[in-house]
Write a protein that holds these residues in place. Structure first.
Motif, PDB file in Angstrom:
ATOM      1  N   UNK A  66       0.820  -1.222   0.000  1.00  0.00           N
ATOM      2  CA  UNK A  66       0.000   0.000   0.000  1.00  0.00           C
ATOM      3  C   UNK A  66       0.850   1.266   0.000  1.00  0.00           C
ATOM      4  N   UNK A  67       2.084   1.166   0.483  1.00  0.00           N
ATOM      5  CA  UNK A  67       2.947   2.352   0.557  1.00  0.00           C
ATOM      6  C   UNK A  67       4.251   2.195  -0.215  1.00  0.00           C
ATOM      7  N   UNK A  68       4.456   1.033  -0.844  1.00  0.00           N
ATOM      8  CA  UNK A  68       5.705   0.790  -1.572  1.00  0.00           C
ATOM      9  C   UNK A  68       5.438   0.044  -2.869  1.00  0.00           C
ATOM     10  N   UNK A  69       6.315   0.293  -3.858  1.00  0.00           N
ATOM     11  CA  UNK A  69       6.323  -0.523  -5.067  1.00  0.00           C
ATOM     12  C   UNK A  69       7.176  -1.760  -4.761  1.00  0.00           C
ATOM     13  N   UNK A  70       6.537  -2.918  -4.775  1.00  0.00           N
ATOM     14  CA  UNK A  70       7.184  -4.157  -4.329  1.00  0.00           C
ATOM     15  C   UNK A  70       7.442  -5.078  -5.518  1.00  0.00           C
ATOM     16  N   UNK A  71       8.606  -5.715  -5.518  1.00  0.00           N
ATOM     17  CA  UNK A  71       8.898  -6.784  -6.478  1.00  0.00           C
ATOM     18  C   UNK A  71       9.313  -8.026  -5.708  1.00  0.00           C
ATOM     19  N   UNK A  72       9.080  -9.184  -6.305  1.00  0.00           N
ATOM     20  CA  UNK A  72       9.485 -10.458  -5.714  1.00  0.00           C
ATOM     21  C   UNK A  72      10.438 -11.148  -6.678  1.00  0.00           C
ATOM     22  N   UNK A  73      11.560 -11.622  -6.151  1.00  0.00           N
ATOM     23  CA  UNK A  73      12.514 -12.378  -6.958  1.00  0.00           C
ATOM     24  C   UNK A  73      12.711 -13.754  -6.337  1.00  0.00           C
ATOM     25  N   UNK A  74      12.492 -14.783  -7.132  1.00  0.00           N
ATOM     26  CA  UNK A  74      12.609 -16.168  -6.681  1.00  0.00           C
ATOM     27  C   UNK A  74      13.508 -16.937  -7.634  1.00  0.00           C
ATOM     28  N   UNK A  75      14.000 -18.054  -7.181  1.00  0.00           N
ATOM     29  CA  UNK A  75      14.718 -18.958  -8.079  1.00  0.00           C
ATOM     30  C   UNK A  75      13.752 -19.610  -9.060  1.00  0.00           C
ATOM     31  N   UNK A  76      12.510 -19.827  -8.595  1.00  0.00           N
ATOM     32  CA  UNK A  76      11.543 -20.521  -9.441  1.00  0.00           C
ATOM     33  C   UNK A  76      11.841 -22.000  -9.497  1.00  0.00           C
ATOM     34  N   UNK A  77      12.005 -22.594  -8.325  1.00  0.00           N
ATOM     35  CA  UNK A  77      12.417 -23.999  -8.244  1.00  0.00           C
ATOM     36  C   UNK A  77      11.430 -24.902  -8.988  1.00  0.00           C
ATOM     37  N   UNK A  78      11.971 -25.811  -9.800  1.00  0.00           N
ATOM     38  CA  UNK A  78      11.152 -26.781 -10.514  1.00  0.00           C
ATOM     39  C   UNK A  78      10.573 -26.273 -11.819  1.00  0.00           C
TER      40      UNK A  78
END
Length: 333
Positions: A66-78
């Motif tokens: 709600x107060x930040x621009x968020x990104x998610x970074x994962x390995x993406x296992x499988x």
């Protein structure tokens, strides 16, 4: 299986040696850890799976978006892809991975990216997107990146301090590496966990002076999701239910369903299992399929009469306030 783990003990000794040498090389600066200008929050564990990393990432998204621009970074296992990919492109669950795809389905406005090379992934995100914070999913062992804030999860009943190295045990990193965490969270606790037991767990964890130990439990939604009807758990008690799970530790879910008086047959698969056409055909012969949210994203559109039970992390005591205060303090800096 237990016999095989015992026989594999010499391999676990070798694995432990490699882990200690690698950490030594990073600790002494021979191997370099890189910091980035964008604040990064790492969520990880010392054991292999089953601590609730994805629900914790979702908890942080909800807290921050709600107060930040968020990104998610994962390995993406499988996943059945290599290199960097993100939800800026149209990707399937096989290309993105089940857990990142689950996050994207729930929060479509959040950038979700996958890259086994976290340095490369963060660099691309910083160049291509204007984000305030990057959540690093399952990156505690990825020491090429030094996170701004590190959250270490350990599951109640399967604490890392009682574990041993793979393949005899489930540890994939040294217990001493817990010192790198800013906060330790004991997940999947009983909702009625006593203050005495909390103190005993904290004593066993031996946190550093600047480390907080928080306790959380999994809250299971009473209303099922995924299908058009969205029945409650009470409404399905008279159905012939087949529980399908492809997660690291289905035991808490099984325990919860038993406590609710739900009768079911359980078809249990390995974590991140991609279901074959033969398995799909078999599922479609069942009257009512109940599954997890992570499995649902892999089975959606292929299995009829299928629903999932949603879960969220909830904190005991003032844990939510403590976590929010520490993260907000980091982001303000």
């Amino acid at each position: 299986m237990k016999v095989l783990r015992i026989l594999a003990f010499p391999i676990s000794i070798l694995y432990a040696l490699v882990v200690h040498i690698r950490n030594f090389l990073f600790d002494t600066g021979i191997f370099k850890s890189k910091e980035f200008r964008t604040p990064t929050i790492c969520v990880g564990n010392l054991s292999a799976g089953g601590t609730g990393k994805t629900p914790m990432i979702e908890y942080l998204i909800k807290m921050l978006k709600t107060t930040n621009e968020v990104a998610v970074l994962s390995r993406g296992y499988g996943r059945k892809s290599v290199g960097y990919h993100s939800t800026e492109s149209d990707l399937t669950v096989e290309e993105l991975g089940d857990e990142p795809f689950q996050i994207h389905a729930k929060y479509p406005d959040i950038l979700v990216a996958v890259d086994a090379d976290r340095r490369n992934g963060i660099a691309i995100i910083e160049k291509s997107s204007n984000v305030d914070v990057i959540l690093l999913d399952d990156a505690f062992q990825h020491r090429k990146v030094k996170p701004t804030f590190a959250i270490l999860l350990t599951s109640y009943g399967k604490m890392y301090y009682n574990d041993w190295y793979l393949p005899t045990g489930n540890l994939r990193d040294s217990k001493r590496e817990a010192k790198r965490a800013n906060i330790l969270i004991v997940t999947k606790c009983p909702e009625n966990l006593s203050e005495l037991e909390k103190k005993n767990i904290i004593s066993d964890l031996k946190p550093k002076l600047n480390q907080k130990v928080l306790f959380s439990f999994l809250h299971y939604q009473q209303q099922l999701m995924g299908g058009p009807a969205k029945p409650s758990l009470t409404e399905i008690k008279n159905k012939k239910i087949t529980l399908v799970t492809g997660i690291a530790n289905p035991k808490p879910l099984v325990t919860f369903l038993n406590s609710e008086g739900i009768s079911f047959e359980h078809m249990n698969f390995s974590d991140h299992h991609f279901f074959s056409n033969k398995e799909i055909e078999h599922f479609n012969t069942k009257e009512f399929i109940l599954t997890t949210e992570k499995d649902f994203v892999r089975l959606k559109g292929r299995v009829e009469n299928m629903y999932y039970i949603a879960i969220t992390h909830q904190f005991l005591g003032d844990g939510a306030e403590v976590l929010a205060q520490q993260i907000n303090q980091i982001l303000k800096q």
